[in-house]
Design an enzyme around this catalytic site. Structure first.
Site, PDB file in Angstrom:
ATOM      1  N   ARG A  14      -5.991 -61.034  63.661  1.00  0.00           N
ATOM      2  CA  ARG A  14      -5.884 -61.944  64.806  1.00  0.00           C
ATOM      3  C   ARG A  14      -5.808 -63.389  64.334  1.00  0.00           C
ATOM      4  NH1 ARG A  14      -7.969 -66.460  67.097  1.00  0.00           N
ATOM      5  NH2 ARG A  14     -10.098 -65.766  66.625  1.00  0.00           N
ATOM      6  N   GLU A 144     -15.390 -72.092  71.587  1.00  0.00           N
ATOM      7  CA  GLU A 144     -14.371 -72.829  70.837  1.00  0.00           C
ATOM      8  C   GLU A 144     -14.770 -74.300  70.680  1.00  0.00           C
ATOM      9  OE1 GLU A 144      -9.515 -73.360  70.780  1.00  0.00           O
ATOM     10  OE2 GLU A 144     -10.525 -73.016  72.694  1.00  0.00           O
TER      11      GLU A 144
END
Length: 505
Positions: A14, A144
């Protein structure tokens, strides 16, 4: 004392695929997923981002079908988004059961990218987590830009973590998204969070923009994290992620208080396969998996290895399915060459070893790469030159090749103490060289053998560009014989083979 177990999550398929120019096919992803889980034995793999493409969907569906058969499906994870459940529907169709939900870990990202308030963001996340539970999907949460959040908006980060502490999630995953943390900050931030939420499972996800990812991983482990996110060969966006092989070696050698399940002996194999699939070469000096990291170049190092392994450390190549090598080049001493000769089962006396060493140094000065497989040919070339009495010497020559002009050669010979010179043209440089030789031999009324066959090759078994072998078959009267020349230049190797013919024929 029982060791603390650290989970290793590999995100090559990923996050590693976000390396510029890299895209795995569905079959490549399935192959790597099998290797990562079954052979390398990482704990979890993150295999894709939801809703990216039809090809991504097919790859995830193949991986989940295989993982379900093997009982490994809970260890296969997919990156999802706060999108009202669209990612979850994609996951359900693809057969995945674990989502890694991407959320905003800094107020800056939340304000300027999502343009949401913290309350609205948390409300949307709560809905996705609830919907996941209804569909039987387990949830991990990415924050994030968490590292910048801790620097610039720590109140927001703790408000967010307080909210997540009330939610049915498995893991909180804290990424240094832009690779900006220092080791000191990594430890300080993580110790604080782990102290506040002692019952949580905390993962650290490091990036390598300042080449600090491995150091940051060490500090994260010291701070008490429960899991690490890594990639094969350190692949990833920009400067990449924390590299799997280096982290595994560091944890095993320097952090005895923790345990991991990764198989060291499979690291090199998987690294090479990822390099082949991506077309991105592994730097020769990359720790653990680079071509040069178990190669001693200086002769003094090989000599020290002969005397109680003075230049060994704990990174023994056998741990990683590799072997120590001793390079051959201008810094090679006799010890390096002897090490290579031992591997080949060859022995030389002191004088022979001196001659071979001189030849290897000569090649090294030309910036040529010499490998162990070249040694038998170098030995044959250097030592074979004394097997007959030399009467003919090719003292010098000039080879010319220019566009629009026929190749030509001027050659100077010494034959039994007399000097001769001739100039000729030909269809190529070697043909011109042979025509010049014929002029000299015709003037002496001596016949020259006829060239029957001419073959040029890299010496068999060699994988270097250091040497070119030219094998020429000659016929004289009813007899055929073969001579061989060895040099880094193709035409020069042919001339050396010809000089041997002049002394045999």
């Amino acid at each position: 004392m029982e060791k603390r177990r650290i989970e290793i999550m590999d995100t090559t398929l990923r996050d590693g695929e976000q390396t510029s120019g890299v895209s795995f096919t569905a079959s490549e992803k399935l192959t790597l997923a099998k290797l990562l889980l079954e052979e390398l034995r990482v704990d979890r793999i993150e295999v894709a981002s939801a809703r990216v493409s039809e090809g991504e969907f097919d790859s995830v569906r193949q991986i989940t079908a295989w993982a379900a058969e093997k009982g490994l499906l809970p260890r296969v994870e997919v990156l999802t988004f706060v999108d009202g459940g669209a990612s979850l529907n994609w996951m359900e169709q693809a057969g995945a059961q674990v989502q890694n939900l991407l959320t905003k870990g800094s107020l800056n990202h939340l304000k300027y990218q999502l343009k949401k308030t913290p309350e609205k963001h948390f409300s949307d996340i709560r809905e996705v987590i609830a919907k996941a539970g209804e569909q039987g999907v387990r949830t991990n949460i990415y924050l994030e830009d968490w590292s910048n959040g801790m620097r610039n908006s720590p109140e927001y980060v703790y408000e967010f973590l307080d909210f997540l502490d009330t939610q049915p999630i498995d893991r909180i995953m804290l990424p240094d998204t832009l690779g900006v943390l220092t080791p000191g900050e990594t430890r300080e931030f993580l110790e604080d969070i782990i102290g506040r939420y002692p019952d949580g499972h905390i993962d650290f996800h490091g990036h390598n923009d300042y080449d600090l990812s491995v150091a940051n991983v060490m500090e994260a482990v010291s701070a008490g994290v429960h899991g690490l996110h890594l990639t094969v060969n350190g692949m990833g966006e920009r400067a990449g992620n924390a590299p799997l092989a280096s982290v595994v070696a560091v944890l095993n050698d320097f952090m005895p208080e923790v345990a991991i399940g990764v198989s060291e002996t499979s690291l090199f194999k998987v690294s090479k396969l990822v390099s082949a699939f991506t077309g991105i070469g592994i730097p020769a000096n990359k720790p653990i998996v680079g071509d040069n990291v178990f190669t001693q170049t200086a002769g003094i190092h090989a000599d020290g290895d002969n005397k109680k392994n003075l230049y060994f450390n704990d990174l023994m190549p056998e741990r990683f399915g590799r072997k120590r090598k001793y390079a051959l080049g201008k810094t090679s001493g006799k010890a390096n060459i002897q090490k290579n000769l031992q591997e080949l089962g060859l022995t030389l006396n002191d004088e022979e070893l001196r001659k071979v060493t001189a030849r290897i140094i000569e090649l090294g000065d030309k910036k040529e790469k010499v490998t162990r497989e070249d040694l038998p040919y170098i030995i044959s070339d250097v030592l074979g030159s004394g097997s007959h009495q030399q009467r003919v010497f090719i003292r010098s020559y000039v080879l010319t090749h220019a566009k629009g002009l026929q190749p030509s050669t001027t050659v100077s010979l010494e034959i039994e103490g007399e000097n001769y010179e001739a100039h000729a043209q030909g269809d190529g440089q070697f043909d011109a060289f042979m025509n010049a030789l014929r002029k000299v031999y015709r003037s002496l009324k001596r016949p020259l053998p006829t060239l029957v066959d001419y073959a040029v090759r890299i010496p068999p078994g060699s994988n270097s560009d250091a040497l070119c072998e030219t094998v020429i078959t000659w016929r004289q009267d009813d007899r055929e014989f073969t001579t061989r020349g060895l040099d880094s230049d193709q035409t020069v190797s042919a001339i050396k083979a010809t000089e041997k013919m002049l002394n045999i024929g």
